[in-house]
Design a protein around this motif. Structure first.
Motif, PDB file in Angstrom:
ATOM      1  N   ASP A 218       0.856  -1.189   0.000  1.00 38.81           N
ATOM      2  CA  ASP A 218       0.000   0.000   0.000  1.00 38.81           C
ATOM      3  C   ASP A 218       0.891   1.237   0.000  1.00 38.81           C
ATOM      4  N   PHE A 219       0.958   1.922  -1.124  1.00 39.04           N
ATOM      5  CA  PHE A 219       1.812   3.093  -1.264  1.00 39.04           C
ATOM      6  C   PHE A 219       1.041   4.407  -1.152  1.00 39.04           C
ATOM      7  N   ALA A 220      -0.196   4.322  -0.653  1.00 40.34           N
ATOM      8  CA  ALA A 220      -1.007   5.535  -0.506  1.00 40.34           C
ATOM      9  C   ALA A 220      -0.420   6.502   0.512  1.00 40.34           C
ATOM     10  N   GLY A 221       0.515   6.032   1.330  1.00 41.82           N
ATOM     11  CA  GLY A 221       1.151   6.913   2.305  1.00 41.82           C
ATOM     12  C   GLY A 221       1.901   8.065   1.693  1.00 41.82           C
ATOM     13  N   PHE A 222       2.176   7.994   0.404  1.00 36.26           N
ATOM     14  CA  PHE A 222       2.839   9.099  -0.279  1.00 36.26           C
ATOM     15  C   PHE A 222       1.851  10.131  -0.822  1.00 36.26           C
ATOM     16  N   ALA A 223       0.572   9.877  -0.662  1.00 38.14           N
ATOM     17  CA  ALA A 223      -0.418  10.785  -1.254  1.00 38.14           C
ATOM     18  C   ALA A 223      -1.672  10.878  -0.395  1.00 38.14           C
ATOM     19  N   ASP A 224      -1.494  10.966   0.923  1.00 34.66           N
ATOM     20  CA  ASP A 224      -2.636  11.019   1.828  1.00 34.66           C
ATOM     21  C   ASP A 224      -2.388  12.078   2.908  1.00 34.66           C
ATOM     22  N   PRO A 225      -2.637  13.358   2.589  1.00 32.95           N
ATOM     23  CA  PRO A 225      -2.397  14.426   3.560  1.00 32.95           C
ATOM     24  C   PRO A 225      -3.140  14.240   4.875  1.00 32.95           C
ATOM     25  N   ALA A 226      -4.327  13.627   4.833  1.00 31.08           N
ATOM     26  CA  ALA A 226      -5.091  13.421   6.065  1.00 31.08           C
ATOM     27  C   ALA A 226      -4.336  12.514   7.029  1.00 31.08           C
ATOM     28  N   LYS A 227      -3.758  11.443   6.499  1.00 30.94           N
ATOM     29  CA  LYS A 227      -2.963  10.560   7.351  1.00 30.94           C
ATOM     30  C   LYS A 227      -1.716  11.262   7.866  1.00 30.94           C
ATOM     31  N   GLY A 228      -1.098  12.068   7.009  1.00 32.70           N
ATOM     32  CA  GLY A 228       0.074  12.816   7.443  1.00 32.70           C
ATOM     33  C   GLY A 228      -0.258  13.768   8.577  1.00 32.70           C
ATOM     34  N   LYS A 229      -1.409  14.404   8.465  1.00 33.39           N
ATOM     35  CA  LYS A 229      -1.833  15.346   9.509  1.00 33.39           C
ATOM     36  C   LYS A 229      -2.100  14.626  10.822  1.00 33.39           C
ATOM     37  N   THR A 230      -2.790  13.494  10.746  1.00 31.44           N
ATOM     38  CA  THR A 230      -3.104  12.740  11.963  1.00 31.44           C
ATOM     39  C   THR A 230      -1.837  12.272  12.666  1.00 31.44           C
ATOM     40  N   ALA A 246       9.091  12.547   5.253  1.00 30.31           N
ATOM     41  CA  ALA A 246       9.536  12.022   3.968  1.00 30.31           C
ATOM     42  C   ALA A 246       8.356  11.230   3.430  1.00 30.31           C
ATOM     43  N   ALA A 247       7.324  11.957   3.050  1.00 29.50           N
ATOM     44  CA  ALA A 247       6.031  11.339   2.744  1.00 29.50           C
ATOM     45  C   ALA A 247       5.368  11.903   1.507  1.00 29.50           C
ATOM     46  N   GLY A 248       6.134  12.529   0.618  1.00 30.95           N
ATOM     47  CA  GLY A 248       5.557  13.038  -0.616  1.00 30.95           C
ATOM     48  C   GLY A 248       4.419  14.005  -0.361  1.00 30.95           C
ATOM     49  N   GLY A 249       3.309  13.796  -1.069  1.00 31.42           N
ATOM     50  CA  GLY A 249       2.171  14.690  -0.947  1.00 31.42           C
ATOM     51  C   GLY A 249       1.518  14.670   0.422  1.00 31.42           C
ATOM     52  N   SER A 250       1.751  13.617   1.208  1.00 31.41           N
ATOM     53  CA  SER A 250       1.191  13.553   2.557  1.00 31.41           C
ATOM     54  C   SER A 250       1.810  14.600   3.476  1.00 31.41           C
ATOM     55  N   GLY A 251       2.956  15.130   3.070  1.00 37.17           N
ATOM     56  CA  GLY A 251       3.611  16.150   3.878  1.00 37.17           C
ATOM     57  C   GLY A 251       2.770  17.398   4.070  1.00 37.17           C
ATOM     58  N   GLY A 252       1.838  17.650   3.155  1.00 33.74           N
ATOM     59  CA  GLY A 252       0.965  18.804   3.309  1.00 33.74           C
ATOM     60  C   GLY A 252       0.180  18.743   4.606  1.00 33.74           C
ATOM     61  N   GLY A 253      -0.217  17.534   5.001  1.00 40.20           N
ATOM     62  CA  GLY A 253      -0.925  17.363   6.254  1.00 40.20           C
ATOM     63  C   GLY A 253      -0.032  17.593   7.464  1.00 40.20           C
ATOM     64  N   VAL A 254       1.250  17.218   7.337  1.00 38.97           N
ATOM     65  CA  VAL A 254       2.208  17.475   8.415  1.00 38.97           C
ATOM     66  C   VAL A 254       2.350  18.979   8.638  1.00 38.97           C
ATOM     67  N   PHE A 255       2.389  19.722   7.549  1.00 35.28           N
ATOM     68  CA  PHE A 255       2.520  21.179   7.669  1.00 35.28           C
ATOM     69  C   PHE A 255       1.279  21.788   8.331  1.00 35.28           C
ATOM     70  N   GLU A 256       0.110  21.270   7.978  1.00 35.11           N
ATOM     71  CA  GLU A 256      -1.130  21.772   8.590  1.00 35.11           C
ATOM     72  C   GLU A 256      -1.123  21.522  10.096  1.00 35.11           C
ATOM     73  N   ALA A 257      -0.658  20.342  10.484  1.00 31.11           N
ATOM     74  CA  ALA A 257      -0.600  20.015  11.910  1.00 31.11           C
ATOM     75  C   ALA A 257       0.385  20.923  12.636  1.00 31.11           C
ATOM     76  N   ALA A 258       1.517  21.203  11.994  1.00 32.30           N
ATOM     77  CA  ALA A 258       2.516  22.081  12.604  1.00 32.30           C
ATOM     78  C   ALA A 258       1.950  23.482  12.797  1.00 32.30           C
ATOM     79  N   LYS A 259       1.203  23.942  11.816  1.00 32.71           N
ATOM     80  CA  LYS A 259       0.590  25.267  11.900  1.00 32.71           C
ATOM     81  C   LYS A 259      -0.376  25.333  13.087  1.00 32.71           C
TER      82      LYS A 259
END
Length: 357
Positions: A218-230, A246-259
């Motif tokens: 399952d490579f969806a971890g590179f394209a799941d901002p919701a999971k990155g945020k959680t 180091a999560a590709g597009g999921s990193g957008g969720g990490v940034f939201e959480a940091a904010k």
């Protein structure tokens, strides 16, 4: 995350409806450390070539890995006089057969050279390159697919990650940082290993939380901002104040959480303080820049002049293939220290681990 509509339409048109699946994934001179056994392509492309590029999951618009590859292609369009380019996107869950068909259709369409972005193309590239010996192929992030017409473009991700790990530790006021990986595969473990080593080089007792979003296949971890945020929210709630992804597009969720947590984040692959959504750029204190754009352009420049080599080219810290970014000035106060670490890695005084101990 954003998907590029044109890329998907292009893929559909080229495949004639055959592609239903999706692909998986994530100061010195330019890197030229190709394998000495490498040989020039049997049929090197000429200037005015038709270039095909097959993206990893996420495609153009992921603000990270794929966008870096796209930047290299864009530069080549401008500077190398390419006759035509075709960009095909991928999605999660497709089989190797679907990836093979994507590459095969490019080759049948007269595209030469062809670039596959991401290690998930390893098997398909090796198979299709054998079927089309006169087509030059390149694959990013993989050394396993070998052949006389295959160029392997790889990076020392662990070295760049060491630097941002050191930055995280130097900036952390809680002695607690985190790492979010997209998919738990050997490549992403290299990022983790370097990051942990860099953080502990600064503070041996620092706490480093680690979370992977998905497990292969399952490579969806590179394209799941919701999971990155959680995942990032959990780390911030537990006391971390700086998180590297180091999560590709999921990193957008990490940034939201940091904010939301008034924390800090570290980007990857691209200088994400320039590429991420504008409302989160101020939380990105640095990025581990992996110069996929340079590798793609270098390969295309070589292919269009007949000088491309088969085998491995390593883009490491010494070759300026990886680095840390300074956009926004948030690491200006520790730049001297980070550059000291950089020179120690380049000189060999520090050997950065590729595996987590």
């Amino acid at each position: 995350m954003l998907q590029n509509r044109f890329g998907r339409l292009a893929a559909t048109a080229l495949a004639g409806g055959m592609l239903m699946g999706a692909a998986a994934c994530g100061g010195d001179e330019p890197a030229t450390s190709a394998s000495p056994s490498g040989a020039a392509s049997s049929a090197p492309a000429a200037s005015g070539a038709k270039v095909g590029l097959a993206y990893d999951i996420g495609g153009r618009g992921d603000q990270s890995f794929n966008d870096a590859a796209a930047a290299g292609l864009d530069k080549a369009k401008t500077e190398l006089g390419l006759a035509e380019t075709k960009e095909l996107e991928a999605g999660n869950g497709e089989t190797d057969a679907a990836k093979e068909e994507r590459l095969r259709l490019l080759a049948q369409g007269g595209f030469n050279p062809i670039i596959a972005v991401g290690f998930a193309y390893s098997g398909p590239v090796k198979k299709v390159a054998t079927e089309f010996p006169d087509v030059k192929f390149a694959i990013v992030d993989d050394e396993a697919a070998t052949g006389p017409n295959i160029s392997n473009l790889v990076f020392a991700e662990h070295e760049g990650s060491f630097l941002v790990g050191a930055a995280a530790a130097l900036k952390s006021t809680k002695n607690h940082v985190g790492f979010v990986g997209g998919v738990e595969v050997p490549l992403i473990k290299k990022f983790e290993a370097g990051f942990v080593a860099g953080a502990k080089a600064v503070k041996s007792d620092i706490k480093v939380d680690v979370k992977y979003l998905t497990q292969p296949p399952d490579f969806a971890g590179f394209a799941d901002p919701a999971k990155g945020k959680t995942a990032a929210e959990g780390m911030f709630d537990a006391g971390a104040d700086v998180i590297y992804h180091a999560a590709g597009g999921s990193g957008g969720g990490v940034f939201e959480a940091a904010k939301a947590a008034n924390g800090k984040a570290i980007g990857v692959d691209s200088d994400q303080a320039k590429t991420a959504a504008e409302d989160v750029r101020d939380v990105i204190m640095t990025s581990m820049v992996k110069k996929v754009d340079v590798a793609v352009f270098d390969f295309l420049k070589g292919a269009t002049s007949g000088a491309a080599k088969s085998g491995t080219t390593v883009y490491d810290l010494k070759a300026s293939g990886v680095d840390y970014s300074t956009t926004g000035g948030q690491v200006d106060d520790i730049k001297t220290k980070l550059d000291e670490y950089k020179q120690k890695i380049i000189s060999g005084e520090i050997t950065v681990p590729k595996e987590v101990s």
